[in-house]
Structures are given as structure tokens and as C-alpha cells.
Design a protein around this motif. Structure first.
Motif, PDB file in Angstrom:
ATOM      1  N   ASN A  45      23.059 -12.107  17.644  1.00 31.49           N
ATOM      2  CA  ASN A  45      23.361 -12.363  16.364  1.00 31.49           C
ATOM      3  C   ASN A  45      24.264 -10.472  16.490  1.00 31.49           C
ATOM      4  N   ARG A  46      23.411  -9.668  17.672  1.00 34.38           N
ATOM      5  CA  ARG A  46      23.824  -8.417  17.574  1.00 34.38           C
ATOM      6  C   ARG A  46      25.366  -8.267  18.166  1.00 34.38           C
ATOM      7  N   LYS A  47      25.509  -9.014  18.928  1.00 39.84           N
ATOM      8  CA  LYS A  47      27.038  -9.232  19.433  1.00 39.84           C
ATOM      9  C   LYS A  47      27.910 -10.353  18.180  1.00 39.84           C
ATOM     10  N   GLY A  48      27.448 -11.119  17.655  1.00 41.25           N
ATOM     11  CA  GLY A  48      28.151 -11.370  16.476  1.00 41.25           C
ATOM     12  C   GLY A  48      28.624 -12.645  17.677  1.00 41.25           C
ATOM     13  N   MET A  49      27.605 -13.324  18.044  1.00 43.36           N
ATOM     14  CA  MET A  49      27.680 -14.963  19.074  1.00 43.36           C
ATOM     15  C   MET A  49      27.393 -15.832  18.195  1.00 43.36           C
ATOM     16  N   THR A  50      27.221 -15.848  17.016  1.00 46.02           N
ATOM     17  CA  THR A  50      27.440 -16.855  16.198  1.00 46.02           C
ATOM     18  C   THR A  50      27.249 -18.348  16.470  1.00 46.02           C
ATOM     19  N   ASP A  51      28.729 -18.080  16.735  1.00 43.99           N
ATOM     20  CA  ASP A  51      29.767 -19.796  17.532  1.00 43.99           C
ATOM     21  C   ASP A  51      29.713 -19.592  18.272  1.00 43.99           C
ATOM     22  N   ASN A  52      29.017 -18.941  19.317  1.00 46.24           N
ATOM     23  CA  ASN A  52      28.951 -19.857  20.260  1.00 46.24           C
ATOM     24  C   ASN A  52      28.681 -21.218  20.950  1.00 46.24           C
ATOM     25  N   LEU A  53      29.411 -21.573  21.644  1.00 42.28           N
ATOM     26  CA  LEU A  53      28.848 -22.883  21.951  1.00 42.28           C
ATOM     27  C   LEU A  53      27.559 -22.900  22.883  1.00 42.28           C
ATOM     28  N   LYS A  54      27.399 -21.781  23.456  1.00 41.02           N
ATOM     29  CA  LYS A  54      26.629 -22.044  24.518  1.00 41.02           C
ATOM     30  C   LYS A  54      24.848 -21.398  23.834  1.00 41.02           C
ATOM     31  N   LEU A  55      25.414 -20.341  23.346  1.00 44.25           N
ATOM     32  CA  LEU A  55      24.206 -19.613  23.260  1.00 44.25           C
ATOM     33  C   LEU A  55      23.880 -19.773  21.479  1.00 44.25           C
ATOM     34  N   GLY A  56      24.881 -19.706  20.761  1.00 46.40           N
ATOM     35  CA  GLY A  56      25.005 -19.756  18.895  1.00 46.40           C
ATOM     36  C   GLY A  56      23.237 -21.044  18.643  1.00 46.40           C
ATOM     37  N   ARG A  57      23.052 -21.293  17.522  1.00 48.50           N
ATOM     38  CA  ARG A  57      22.405 -22.387  16.558  1.00 48.50           C
ATOM     39  C   ARG A  57      22.453 -23.570  16.948  1.00 48.50           C
ATOM     40  N   GLY A  58      21.950 -24.247  17.714  1.00 51.39           N
ATOM     41  CA  GLY A  58      22.435 -25.840  18.172  1.00 51.39           C
ATOM     42  C   GLY A  58      23.224 -25.510  19.438  1.00 51.39           C
ATOM     43  N   GLY A  59      23.182 -25.246  20.018  1.00 46.32           N
ATOM     44  CA  GLY A  59      24.005 -24.820  21.141  1.00 46.32           C
ATOM     45  C   GLY A  59      23.743 -25.421  22.576  1.00 46.32           C
ATOM     46  N   ILE A  60      24.246 -25.656  23.659  1.00 40.71           N
ATOM     47  CA  ILE A  60      23.871 -25.793  24.455  1.00 40.71           C
ATOM     48  C   ILE A  60      23.079 -25.340  25.105  1.00 40.71           C
ATOM     49  N   ARG A  61      22.213 -24.222  25.374  1.00 44.97           N
ATOM     50  CA  ARG A  61      21.098 -24.028  25.773  1.00 44.97           C
ATOM     51  C   ARG A  61      19.721 -24.059  24.636  1.00 44.97           C
ATOM     52  N   GLU A  62      20.139 -24.957  23.440  1.00 47.70           N
ATOM     53  CA  GLU A  62      19.365 -25.028  22.451  1.00 47.70           C
ATOM     54  C   GLU A  62      18.464 -26.978  23.244  1.00 47.70           C
ATOM     55  N   VAL A  63      19.564 -27.800  23.679  1.00 52.10           N
ATOM     56  CA  VAL A  63      19.675 -28.395  24.806  1.00 52.10           C
ATOM     57  C   VAL A  63      18.770 -28.773  25.427  1.00 52.10           C
ATOM     58  N   ILE A 103      16.345 -31.009  15.804  1.00 55.84           N
ATOM     59  CA  ILE A 103      15.868 -31.317  17.000  1.00 55.84           C
ATOM     60  C   ILE A 103      15.236 -30.513  17.861  1.00 55.84           C
ATOM     61  N   PHE A 104      15.922 -29.273  18.241  1.00 56.26           N
ATOM     62  CA  PHE A 104      15.119 -27.771  18.480  1.00 56.26           C
ATOM     63  C   PHE A 104      13.933 -27.499  17.550  1.00 56.26           C
ATOM     64  N   THR A 105      14.210 -27.493  16.232  1.00 58.15           N
ATOM     65  CA  THR A 105      12.917 -26.724  15.508  1.00 58.15           C
ATOM     66  C   THR A 105      11.932 -27.221  15.657  1.00 58.15           C
ATOM     67  N   GLU A 106      11.932 -29.366  16.050  1.00 53.57           N
ATOM     68  CA  GLU A 106      11.048 -29.741  15.451  1.00 53.57           C
ATOM     69  C   GLU A 106      10.046 -30.193  17.365  1.00 53.57           C
ATOM     70  N   VAL A 107      10.906 -29.791  17.978  1.00 53.59           N
ATOM     71  CA  VAL A 107      11.064 -29.654  19.634  1.00 53.59           C
ATOM     72  C   VAL A 107       9.947 -28.762  20.202  1.00 53.59           C
ATOM     73  N   ILE A 108      10.381 -27.246  20.013  1.00 55.78           N
ATOM     74  CA  ILE A 108       9.867 -26.762  20.181  1.00 55.78           C
ATOM     75  C   ILE A 108      10.073 -25.531  18.514  1.00 55.78           C
ATOM     76  N   ALA A 109       8.539 -25.403  18.618  1.00 57.44           N
ATOM     77  CA  ALA A 109       8.860 -25.145  16.850  1.00 57.44           C
ATOM     78  C   ALA A 109       8.622 -24.034  16.960  1.00 57.44           C
ATOM     79  N   PRO A 110       9.591 -23.067  15.486  1.00 61.41           N
ATOM     80  CA  PRO A 110       9.870 -21.585  15.192  1.00 61.41           C
ATOM     81  C   PRO A 110       8.025 -21.634  14.851  1.00 61.41           C
ATOM     82  N   GLU A 111       7.478 -20.271  15.405  1.00 58.82           N
ATOM     83  CA  GLU A 111       6.182 -20.075  15.149  1.00 58.82           C
ATOM     84  C   GLU A 111       6.741 -19.232  13.363  1.00 58.82           C
ATOM     85  N   VAL A 112       5.011 -20.423  13.144  1.00 59.57           N
ATOM     86  CA  VAL A 112       5.115 -19.924  11.469  1.00 59.57           C
ATOM     87  C   VAL A 112       4.640 -19.292  11.113  1.00 59.57           C
ATOM     88  N   PRO A 113       5.162 -18.897   9.875  1.00 53.92           N
ATOM     89  CA  PRO A 113       4.228 -17.137   9.330  1.00 53.92           C
ATOM     90  C   PRO A 113       3.261 -18.074   8.920  1.00 53.92           C
TER      91      PRO A 113
END
Length: 724
Positions: A279-297, A402-412
Motif C-alpha cells: 500500500n505504501r509503495k502503491g503496489m495494490t495492482d501487483n500480481l504477486k503482492l497485491g490482494r488475491g495475488g500469488i503470495r496469498e496462494v 479463500i485466504f481470508t477464510e484459511v488464514i483468518a484476519p485478526e478479528v477486532p
């Protein structure tokens, strides 16, 4: 053949200026690819070709030039086949990885004698010592992308001094020089470009650590100083050159023998840092690091590998698509989820390669200029950028879900539960308050680290809140607090209960309803994993996946399998008759698998042996604590000595008390002549004994006897003999 290549040229050159430039600037390269037919070949032996090209090279400048020209040719070939759709993703990733492997090995083999001439030769056990090169990341997994750097770690077997020169050098100095030269040969940019960008930051202590480390120091580092992310990086580690024993010694660090549920929190925290950086580097459309990208798989796969890989050897995979296959095989994720992840990963990695093939540039950021957007969309088979983006977003949304379900985000944090107030409302408030205070002041709790104590403090309100919902509130709290004290110093289980509230709720329900189940979970907290397992329990079809060639792990697997399924049977609250049937079926499955393990130990022909169940096992009336009454028979065509050893080994596998407990107690005294008789009997001798010498009670016992494991023909012969 040539026409096929020419027909593909327009699309390839339009989609990849990199390919077009090298073909136009170097007609010899272009003509050679066409004339040799290499463009249409799905496999090239890079090592063989490199050895031939480097055989007459005398200096490092020529070495570097040949390496770079070789790389140019093969990268053009790989990109052409990829864009022309002659190669699937698996071939492309494997080709890129094989190319990197071959160039590392060939370069190292060329450099080694030149460095020994200057610094002497290092020896290990009277054999010249080579440098071990570990590949991590994409290269380690043999899934290198088109314009990727390569993550390497250098190591050597042991400390010492070189021989053969007037001024010996330490092995550290020798391999430091060799490593530096290898990096320069691959990494340095010359007029001909570079070979691969080399990243050494994953080595022990990172940039501040030595470039090369001996095996002993490396093992010490990973056992004592390594951070969580370094463990994750080693999941894909692979020996490219050198001694593979280093990785074997690190395997216990990578894959823990227990179920490591701390991985949820660690991977989630690591992903949060990546997201912040993106987010800081404006990489939200990154195939690897963006949400739903390669890194999440990758993280979805890794969390299962890290949690279960120590006990489920099939998950000890470097290649992601192979890992997905194993997750499906062991039903750790639903088939439809695996299919979604597989399709998304394929699309994302193919897009990544095609993006990098435009200019041979290391990027995962989607292009913002119209020309490159058209190139990427066209190469992926879409008419325009919008169509491509619709498909891309669809895949990314599924991955993110799927990432959210498997590696659940920290619940408030929810509204604070006042557990003391809940306790005060109970009839046994004074007793429960006393018990809770005793727990909090106990030595086990006081010895906890701050992290462990924080987890306990977080769990107690949740335990009380869940317990007051039960009919048997006092027993639920009493047993749950005893359980908590028993596992308090094993923070991996505290993490599981915090990470997965549904497991905590099931645990509290069992605490309220069953002292026996609670006692089992307290003794063997690994059973908590079974409360997490939401797969359908099918007691009519028990299947065990045994590790290979590791008797200790096989015996532990059998014991864990028994406890897990006994828990499922108990939790199902079935009738006594059905429970006995299922417990008996489970016992038969375990005896059959134990016999298979015992047989695999021997090389002799071992057909003709069978196991007979008497008593409750024979009558299908087993209860939770039953032992097994077994008799061992073999047919007349075989020798007794071997089958005696087989039966002894079978008893050892079943009845030995390991850290995971005993599988079953075995009672073999119902055999002919009881404890004074032979442990293993010929079937004909068994028949004669029953006809001529057996007591009445032995005939009565025989009525319930059944063949439950072994050679099918011998089992049938026994059943026939008993019947007639």
C-alpha cells in the motif's frame, strides 16, 4: 516445421519486444533457433550444452560472455514457446529453473579448479570438498518466473584448511572467494547483459552474516536464532549443487513433529507487513503482492505445510501445484477450493511470465501504458485489456476470499467479557472462583512467557462464557480449567483455541458432557486438531496414510489415527452396538496396517500368514479400553521360523509404548496350549489341536473367532475349517 515457427512469429514479436530485439539484432541466434528445431522442442539438456561450450574457456571474461549469450538464446526460446502456447505453465517454470540450475552448476564447476590453483584444495573425509548451494524461493520450488532473481545460500561441510599450496587458507576463506566469484559471474552486468540477479539476503543473519557458512554453524543458527519467516523460506529450499545432508539436518526445524498452529498468527502478521509495504509503495495492482495475488496462494499452501508437514510427509513439497494436489488428496481443503486456487495460480503465474517477457524486466506490476496493456491481454488470449482485467479480478477475488477464510484476519476485539461477573451468577461461584485463582497463581502459569500469559488471559473469559452456555456448567468449567493448566506451557495449542473459536466451543461441550473425552484430550492435546477437522467422519471407511521408511513415525501415525477416530466415535453419541461395530472396524484396520508395516521389514516371501481375533474383537464387541485377543496361523507350505519373527514384529508394532502411547494391549494366550504353546501355529496343526486336545472353553472361544488380517487364502481356509 519452419512454417509453424514463422506463423507464430508475428504474435510473439508483437507481445515481446525482448524477443523481437534479440532476433533482429542477432540474426545468427534467430536462424539457429529455427534451423535446430529447438523452438519446437519441449526439453533441452542445458547442462550438456554448457559443458561443451565451456570446455575450452581459459579466462573469466570469456566465461562471463558465454554464459550471457547462452542465457539470451535460451530465454528467447522459452519466451517464444510460452507466448506461442507451445509450452504450458509447468514446462515454462521447469525450463527456467533447469536453466538456472545448469548455469549455477556449470559456473561453479569451471571456477572451482581455478580457485584451488590459487588457494589450495579443501578436503572432507579425504575427498575434495565442494560448495553446497541451496536455492530458495521460486528456484527452490523449481517454479522460477521469467525475469526473476535467484535466492541462494552457500555452505560447506566443515571447518579446516586447504592443502596443496605453500600458504594454506581456511575453508571459510576458500569458499568465501569461490562464492564471491560465482556471484560475480552470474550477477555482474556486462556489455552482454547478466545471467541471473543473485540475492543472498536469505542466508543466516542476512546481509550482516558471512556469505558462506559451515554446516554445523548453519544448524546452530536455525535451531537458536532463526526467525519465523526464515523457517517459511526453507519450505522451498533445494540443493542445487553439493551435499544434500545439510537440508536433511534442517528438516526438523522446518517441519515440526507437533501440529504448529502458531503458523496462523505468524503468516498473518507477515502478510500484514507485506500489505502495508504494498500500500505504501502503491503496489495494490501487483500480481504477486497485491490482494488475491500469488503470495496469498503461496501462504494458503504454506500454512498447511507448516502446521501439518511434520506429521504428514506428503505435504513436504517444494512445488506449489504438487502441494495443492496433496491438500486435495488428504481432504484438507474442499475439491472446489483446490480447483479455484489451481486455476487462479495458473492464470496469475502465466500473466506474470507474459508481463516479464515483454522487456525481460523483473516486475509484477500491471502495466499502465496502453501498448503494454494490449501486449499482455493479447498474449493471454483476450481481445482487449478490459476482458483480461475482468478475468484477473475474478481470480483475485476468489483467492482473497479463500485466504481470508484459511488464514483468518485478526478479528477486532469484541466487547470485553467480565468472566468474574459470569462466575458470580453461578450456584458454585465460590468454588469456581477459588479454582480459577489457584490456576492463575500456579507454577505452570507463573513460568509462562509474556506471550504465553497473554494467551491464557485471553482464553479464560472465552472459556467461562462458553461454559455458562452448557447445561452442566460447573463440570464444564472445572474440566476446562484443568485442561488449560495441563497445556498452558504448550502455546501452540493456546494459539489454536484463540485462532479457531469453533474448536474452543467444541472442547467446552465435551468438557460438559464427557469426563472420558476430556481426559483423552488433556492427555493428548493433539486431538484438538480433530475438533478443527470438519471433514465428514466416515467410520465405514477408515483410511490411513502412512509415512514411508520411518518405523517410529509409522507407529506414531497408527496411534494418532486410533485416538482421533475413537474421539470421533465417542463424539457421535451412537448406540452401544454401533459404537462396538465401529471400534472393531477401527481395530481391524489398524491390525491390517500394522501387519503391512511388519511385512515390509522382511525381504522373504511372506504370504500364507493370517491373524485371528478372539474375544470381543472376534465378536465385534470392542469397547473403548479393550485389548485384543489374537492368534497367529500360517499354512503348511511355509516355514515357521520366519512367521514367528513376523508375529513378534507385529506384536511389537501394536503393543510397544511409544511417546504416542500403546496402540492395543495384545493377549495371545488363547492359542493352542496357551502361554506355553507356540506363538505361531500351522493351520493343520491348529485344526488337529481343536479336534483332539482343546478344552470345552476353547471350543466356546472359537465360536467368536474371526480372521481379520493377512493372506486372503489362509484366512478363507481358517473360516472354512471353523465352519466345518
Amino acid at each position: 516445421m519452419k512454417q509453424t515457427i514463422l506463423d507464430s512469429q508475428e504474435k510473439v514479436w508483437q507481445c515481446s519486444p525482448f524477443v523481437a530485439k534479440h532476433c533482429q539484432q542477432n540474426p545468427d541466434l534467430y536462424n539457429d533457433l529455427i534451423e535446430t528445431g529447438d523452438l519446437l522442442s519441449d526439453h533441452i539438456d542445458y547442462s550438456l550444452r554448457l559443458v561443451a561450450q565451456l570446455s575450452d574457456v581459459d579466462d573469466e571474461a570469456t566465461l562471463m560472455q558465454i554464459l550471457r549469450l547462452f542465457r539470451q538464446r535460451e530465454m528467447v526460446r522459452i519466451a517464444w514457446r510460452d507466448i506461442a502456447a507451445w509450452a504450458d505453465l509447468t514446462e515454462t517454470l521447469k525450463s527456467l529453473s533447469n536453466l538456472a540450475d545448469a548455469m549455477i552448476e556449470a559456473t561453479l564447476n569451471w571456477l572451482y579448479p581455478h580457485v584451488t590453483a590459487q588457494l589450495g584444495t579443501p578436503y572432507h573425509k579425504n575427498i575434495p570438498m565442494s560448495m553446497t548451494v541451496l536455492a530458495l524461493g521460486k528456484l527452490g520450488g523449481q517454479e522460477l518466473n521469467f525475469s526473476s532473481d535467484i535466492d541462494l545460500i552457500f555452505a560447506y561441510s566443515e571447518a579446516g584448511e586447504t592443502v596443496g599450496v605453500k600458504r594454506p587458507r581456511s575453508h571459510q576463506q576458500f569458499f568465501l572467494r569461490l562464492g564471491q566469484k560465482l556471484i560475480m559471474a552470474l550477477n555482474q552486468i556486462t556489455a552482454d547483459g547478466f545471467v541471473f540477479r543473485v540475492d543472498m539476503r536469505l542466508r543466516p543473519f542476512g546481509d550482516s552474516g558471512p556469505l558462506v557458512t559451515n554446516f554445523s554453524a548453519m544448524e546452530d543458527y536455525y535451531q537458536s536464532n532463526a526467525r519465523d519467516w526464515e523457517r517459511y523460506a526453507l519450505v522451498k529450499a533445494r540443493t542445487v549443487v553439493g551435499d544434500d545432508s545439510l537440508l536433511a539436518s534442517l528438516r526438523p526445524f522446518i517441519y515440526r513433529r507437533y501440529l504448529d498452529f502458531n503458523a496462523f498468527e505468524s503468516l498473518r502478521n507477515l502478510k500484514a507487513k507485506i500489505d502495508q509495504q504494498a500500500n505504501r509503495k502503491g503496489m495494490t495492482d501487483n500480481l504477486k503482492l497485491g490482494r488475491g495475488g500469488i503470495r496469498e496462494v503461496e501462504f494458503i499452501c504454506q500454512v498447511f505445510q507448516l502446521i501439518r508437514g511434520g506429521r504428514l510427509v506428503d505435504l513436504q513439497q517444494r512445488h506449489l501445484l504438487t502441494t495443492l494436489t496433496q491438500l486435495e488428496k488428504h481432504q484438507l481443503l474442499p475439491k472446489e477450493v483446490i480447483d479455484r486456487l489451481r486455476k487462479a495460480y495458473y492464470f496469475l503465474r502465466l500473466s506474470e511470465n507474459h508481463l516479464q517477457e515483454i522487456d525481460d524486466r523483473q516486475t509484477q506490476a500491471l502495466p499502465t501504458d496502453e501498448a503494454n496493456q494490449k501486449r499482455l491481454a493479447y498474449s493471454m488470449g483476450y481481445e482487449n485489456w478490459s476482458e483480461f482485467m475482468i478475468q484477473l479480478q475474478d481470480h483475485k477475488q476468489h483467492v482473497q476470499a479463500i485466504f481470508t477464510e484459511v488464514i483468518a484476519p485478526e478479528v477486532p476485539k469484541a466487547e470485553t467479557i467480565d468472566h468474574w461477573q459470569l462466575i458470580n451468577q453461578l450456584d458454585e461461584a465460590e468454588l469456581i472462583t477459588k479454582q480459577l485463582k489457584q490456576l492463575l497463581n500456579s507454577s505452570r502459569i507463573n513460568k509462562l512467557s509474556k506471550n504465553g500469559r497473554d494467551k491464557v488471559d485471553a482464553l479464560i473469559p472465552q472459556i467461562i462464557a462458553a461454559a455458562v452456555e452448557q447445561d452442566n456448567k460447573h463440570e464444564a468449567i472445572n474440566r476446562a480449567l484443568k485442561f488449560l493448566e495441563a497445556i498452558a506451557q504448550r502455546t501452540v495449542y493456546l494459539s489454536l483455541l484463540i485462532e479457531r473459536p469453533q474448536v474452543l466451543k467444541k472442547l467446552i461441550h465435551f468438557c460438559a458432557e464427557s469426563a472420558w473425552i476430556t481426559e483423552q484430550i488433556t492427555r493428548y492435546p493433539i486431538l484438538l486438531d480433530e475438533l478443527l477437522d470438519e471433514r465428514n467422519f466416515n467410520p465405514d471407511k477408515f483410511e490411513i496414510h502412512l509415512p514411508v521408511d520411518d518405523l517410529e513415525m509409522q507407529m506414531d501415525t497408527l496411534r494418532q489415527f486410533k485416538r482421533a477416530n475413537v474421539l470421533h466415535i465417542a463424539a457421535a453419541e451412537l448406540s452401544v452396538e454401533i459404537t462396538s461395530d465401529y471400534l472393531t472396524s477401527l481395530a481391524e484396520t489398524l491390525v491390517q496396517n500394522s501387519l503391512k508395516i511388519a511385512k515390509d521389514h522382511f525381504h522373504e516371501k511372506n504370504e500364507g500368514f493370517c491373524v485371528i481375533a478372539y474375544g470381543k474383537a472376534g465378536g465385534k464387541e470392542l469397547s473403548y479400553g479393550s485389548d485384543l485377543d489374537l492368534v497367529f496361523l500360517y499354512n503348511d507350505q511355509n516355514q515357521s521360523r520366519f512367521f514367528l519373527r513376523l508375529a513378534q514384529r507385529l506384536i511389537h508394532i501394536i503393543s510397544t509404548n511409544t511417546p504416542a502411547g500403546v496402540l492395543y494391549e495384545i493377549d495371545s494366550r488363547l492359542r493352542p496350549n496357551g502361554a506355553s504353546g507356540l506363538l505361531v501355529n500351522k493351520l493343520k496343526a491348529f485344526e488337529r489341536y481343536q479336534q483332539q486336545d482343546a478344552w470345552i472353553w476353547e471350543h466356546q472361544a472359537l465360536v467368536r473367532a474371526r480372521a481379520i488380517a493377512g493372506d486372503a487364502e489362509t484366512m478363507t481356509e481358517f473360516e472354512f475349517a471353523v465352519k466345518y
